[in-house]
Design an enzyme around this catalytic site. Structure first.
Site, PDB file in Angstrom:
ATOM      1  N   SER A  97      56.486   5.845 -29.160  1.00  0.00           N
ATOM      2  CA  SER A  97      55.578   5.618 -30.286  1.00  0.00           C
ATOM      3  C   SER A  97      55.413   4.122 -30.461  1.00  0.00           C
ATOM      4  O   SER A  97      56.349   3.429 -30.875  1.00  0.00           O
ATOM      5  CB  SER A  97      56.136   6.265 -31.557  1.00  0.00           C
ATOM      6  OG  SER A  97      56.025   7.665 -31.482  1.00  0.00           O
ATOM      7  N   LYS A 171      49.383  10.295 -33.594  1.00  0.00           N
ATOM      8  CA  LYS A 171      50.790  10.368 -33.985  1.00  0.00           C
ATOM      9  C   LYS A 171      50.967   9.837 -35.412  1.00  0.00           C
ATOM     10  O   LYS A 171      51.698  10.431 -36.216  1.00  0.00           O
ATOM     11  CB  LYS A 171      51.649   9.562 -32.996  1.00  0.00           C
ATOM     12  CG  LYS A 171      53.145   9.521 -33.293  1.00  0.00           C
ATOM     13  CD  LYS A 171      53.857  10.813 -32.977  1.00  0.00           C
ATOM     14  CE  LYS A 171      55.267  10.865 -33.515  1.00  0.00           C
ATOM     15  NZ  LYS A 171      56.282  10.214 -32.687  1.00  0.00           N
ATOM     16  N   LYS A 239      59.213   3.614 -41.533  1.00  0.00           N
ATOM     17  CA  LYS A 239      58.618   2.775 -40.476  1.00  0.00           C
ATOM     18  C   LYS A 239      57.272   3.366 -40.031  1.00  0.00           C
ATOM     19  O   LYS A 239      56.278   2.640 -39.885  1.00  0.00           O
ATOM     20  CB  LYS A 239      59.588   2.693 -39.282  1.00  0.00           C
ATOM     21  CG  LYS A 239      59.186   1.676 -38.214  1.00  0.00           C
ATOM     22  CD  LYS A 239      60.149   1.692 -37.030  1.00  0.00           C
ATOM     23  CE  LYS A 239      59.473   2.288 -35.811  1.00  0.00           C
ATOM     24  NZ  LYS A 239      60.312   2.350 -34.612  1.00  0.00           N
TER      25      LYS A 239
END
Lengths: 295, 295
Positions: A97, A171, A239
């Protein structure tokens, strides 16, 4: 015709089972991991363990990068020894990611070396990785994706979602929906508890309906049984939300629900000792907001 | 032994197909509707159409109330002609969406006449009603529920979720999760559109994962295809959220995400001509918040 050679960079909790599924499907694998012991565990299975990223990618048709974050991945790509070891027409599949702009920067840089690029982050966790049932969101050129499709097959279900960076954008969208749904389920569970209904029975009653989701069933159960062992730690959820909001700001967008939930995860992590608790722990933040004690 | 006699009060979009499913299951039905034409449509099927609620409930073992809201239902229960026509040991099943406190008041009042009471609101809409696949959330005494179980069977899946009022509380929790999830999906869809990804492909990629829900698939599609014909009009979603927040305030709870989404539905209905648009139209409110024009 011999199956393509795949280099796997990063054989941690996700990368190792993904590599094993590729191996079972008949691919020839060359793996590298910064802590080499984690890669050596795969040696007995017929994998070539390499002592550097450079030696792993040399001669590989595909490179699968599954590293801790975008900066690690960027550091490896920026290493000219690595980049020059990549064969022309090789395809770099970035499955970590990373930020959408990092994915696009990777693509631009590798293009100058004649190397193809896909950004292909995953959802489904270590269970999905082991079962070969990851959801894989792929950004990049459609023809590069078509050619790479068989490589994704042993790892899960890959869907091409748009040009370079789109996999990472998907995502982020995924993580935003998950976080906000946790916020919604926390309020529902607290309401049911305080109103004297049986939350487990309600979760059962709502199965298959508009309010149903894995979050309602799994995270809802965690909330009402007070099980906040991660799972997905809240600091990572925070995050993700920071990355989501950075991206939306870049696009000139204000996303008020995501922002609200981000601020509450920040409070949970910073003020309520929540960073290492599962992200379903936002329920505890809601209790604290209501000046309710732990029970 | 003859099957119980059931009185159905309210044969509108939901009540009529529910009555038909009960009839097919062999129950003897007596129906009443304020606009009698709607009830008469069922006469040809072997249903006894009654000209008053009083005559419908007389001699019935179960009364199923499926009316527009709590005040209509309360008005009928408060009518002594009706209440006195109810047989002792009859069971009143309130399937309209009323407030939890209204459900408890019904129960308390009917108890004085020896009449049992369950609150049993549903989720699943007219499609669920027609298919006999409603989610039915039932509050009330466990033994009254056990006895009434066969009556629910032809209409859908009934789950006992707690004492009197709990069915309604579960319905409010359901509506809150739905509304907040719509807010989450709206932000995800707008992010994907503005970032150049393909929202339909992303919805496909996320199928079966943590972010997936009927809201993502159905309402997400409505958003990106700009189809806001109801479905579920936003004014009713707002009414549900107002009832949810009234109940949570009574319980001394602050539910910040639900409140935030409620305020945005209020703005959508009052300022953006959204009242009669589908609740997925919160996407339009988000665009307006971002000073984006309709496209």
């Amino acid at each position: 015709m011999a199956k393509p050679i795949i280099a796997v960079l990063g054989t941690g909790l996700m990368g190792a089972p993904m590599a094993q599924n590729l191996l079972r499907a008949g691919y020839r694998l060359r793996v590298w991991n910064r802590t080499i012991a984690k890669a050596e565990a795969l040696a007995g299975m017929g994998v070539t363990v390499c002592t550097s990223a450079q030696s792993a990618v040399k001669g590989a048709d595909y490179v699968i990068s599954m590293l801790s974050d975008g900066s690690v991945s960027a550091g490896i790509i920026a290493d000219r020894d690595v980049t020059e070891a990549l064969g022309e027409n090789a395809t770099w599949i970035e499955m970590s990611s990373v930020k959408p702009k990092e994915a696009r920067a990777q693509r631009d840089y590798l293009e100058t070396y004649g190397v193809h690029h896909l950004d292909a982050p995953v959802s489904g966790g270590t269970k999905g990785a082991q079962a070969g049932k990851l959801a894989i969101m792929v950004g990049g050129d459609a023809d590069v994706f078509e050619k790479a499709k068989p490589v994704f097959e042993p790892m899960g279900r890959a869907v091409h979602v748009g040009p370079s960076g789109s996999g990472q954008l998907a995502k982020l969208a995924n993580q935003g929906i998950v976080a906000v749904t946790i916020g919604a389920v926390a309020e529902a569970m607290l309401l049911l508890e305080q109103g004297g209904a049986d939350p487990a029975a309600v979760r059962d009653a709502l199965k298959g309906g508009f309010a149903d989701s894995i979050i309602l069933q799994q995270h809802g159960t965690r909330m009402t049984t007070r099980n906040f062992e991660p799972g997905g730690p809240s600091r990572l959820q925070l995050k993700d939300l920071d990355n989501l909001l950075e991206e939306s700001t870049t696009l000139g967008l204000s996303l008020p629900v995501s922002q609200h939930i981000r601020d509450r995860f920040a409070r949970f992590c910073a003020d309520l000792n929540g960073a290492e608790k599962d992200h379903s722990g936002l329920y505890l933040e809601l209790r604290d907001h209501n000046e309710m004690k732990d029970d």
